[in-house]
Design an enzyme around this catalytic site. Structure first.
Site: not given
Ligand code: UT7
Length: 329
Positions: A111, A256, A286
């Protein structure tokens, strides 16, 4: 001497996939995706190849620059998701444009790729090797996205953006670029053929499930999030300090487009108004190395970015890689 951007262009696939559609086959919903990422929909290739998007973006950039393809001395394409190992996407773009004089190569800095391509072009211009060059960021991420992984597939989209640079005595350039290969496992994707049994270099046969896992994008979202929120503002500050410039001398920060919360967090840490951090990820998600040039092109076409304005472009992602580049438009 450095290069000035004399034209921009972009191209995204027609096919739009909403968050609602994703919730049809994934345990997710529009509210979660919007709240956690700012993304509302993404464009997904439907027959088009990344090189088709790259070529269309390049044509738009050449027409905005009002130059002919024969004037190009070099084409650099940044991509991590092309259909081809050979020929390179840049050679395919050269062929499509009829840019017979241009030397061509692709590069991959995930990216941060558009910055790497832009900086490389500036270096060639500065050496006097190139007068007029084309830089493109083009991705077909949907083909290497694991559509069963709700924590990553909701993020990605396809598209391409391009800029034409021409050497100009008044052009300015400065950059800081970083990488941390130690943290590379946070974001991975392997070539499928390299996991084939019998392929030279494959030590052990890889089970089909494991193969699927490794040949699609795998991401430790939280780790990438933490890295981005810390390093993006830090490298922007490093660039400003290097240039002895104040934050408020910058008109636009084009980051980005990975996650609205990362962009908002960077603005907050820097103490800069969020209005200077335009976003289009609600529409496109993204698009990796294409996100910065697509955004740049939209803002130029909307008349928001005007001649003489100072921009900072900042990329971050797989590698891990990150960086910031100053552009005087
Ligand atoms: O260009 C490459 C660079 N990549 C990035 O910049 C990505 C950076 N990371 C992010 O943008 C975020 O970490 C994500 C959007 C990928 C995830 O968001 P988060 O706030 O970090 O969520 P999390 O991974 O802490 O997950 C929180 C909860 C989990 O459930 P539990 O364990 O709390 O029950 C996940 O299983 O949200 C759940 N979850 C979802 N729920 C509904 C994860 N994905 C989803 C989803 N819909 N799509």
């Amino acid at each position: 001497m450095f290069g000035k951007i004399i034209g921009t262009g972009s191209c995204v696939p027609e096919h739009r996939v909403s968050n609602q559609e994703l919730s049809g086959f994934l345990e997710t919903n529009d509210a979660w995706i919007r709240e956690r990422t700012g993304i509302g929909s993404r464009r997904v290739v439907d027959g088009e190849r990344p090189e088709d998007l790259a070529l269309a973006a390049a044509k738009n950039a050449l027409s905005a620059a009002r130059i002919s393809a024969e004037e190009l001395d070099m084409i650099v394409v940044s991509t991590l998701s092309s259909n081809h190992m050979l020929p390179s996407v840049s050679c395919l773009v050269q062929r499509g444009l009829g840019a017979k004089r241009a030397m061509c190569f692709d590069l991959n800095a995930a990216c941060t790729g558009f910055l790497a391509a832009y900086n490389t072009m500036q270096a060639y211009i500065n050496l006097g090797i190139v007068k007029t060059g084309l830089v493109v960021g083009a991705e077909g991420l949907s083909r290497i996205t694991d559509w069963s992984d709700r924590s990553s597939c909701i993020l990605f989209g396809d598209g391409a953006g391009a800029a034409v640079l021409r050497s100009d005595p008044e052009a300015e350039f400065a950059t800081v670029m970083h990488a941390d290969g130690e943290k590379g496992d946070a974001l991975t994707c392997e070539f499928a053929y390299a996991l084939e049994e019998g392929y030279p270099g494959t030590v052990l046969p890889v089970a089909p499930e494991e193969k699927k896992r490794r040949t699609l994008i795998r991401m430790n979202g939280q780790e990438v999030f933490r890295f981005a929120i810390r390093q993006v503002p830090a490298c922007i500050q490093e660039l400003l300090a290097q240039e002895n410039r104040e934050l408020d001398s910058v008109d636009w920060f084009l980051l980005h487009q990975a996650n609205a919360r990362i962009i908002e967090g960077a603005a907050k840490r820097l103490g800069a108004p969020i209005e200077k951090f335009p976003m289009n990820l609600a529409e496109y998600g993204n698009t990796s190395s294409a996100s910065i040039p697509i955004l740049l092109d939209e803002l130029v076409r909307d008349g928001k970015i005007r001649r003489g304005q100072r921009l900072i472009l900042a990329g971050f992602g797989g590698g891990l890689t990150w960086g910031a580049t100053k552009v005087t438009f």
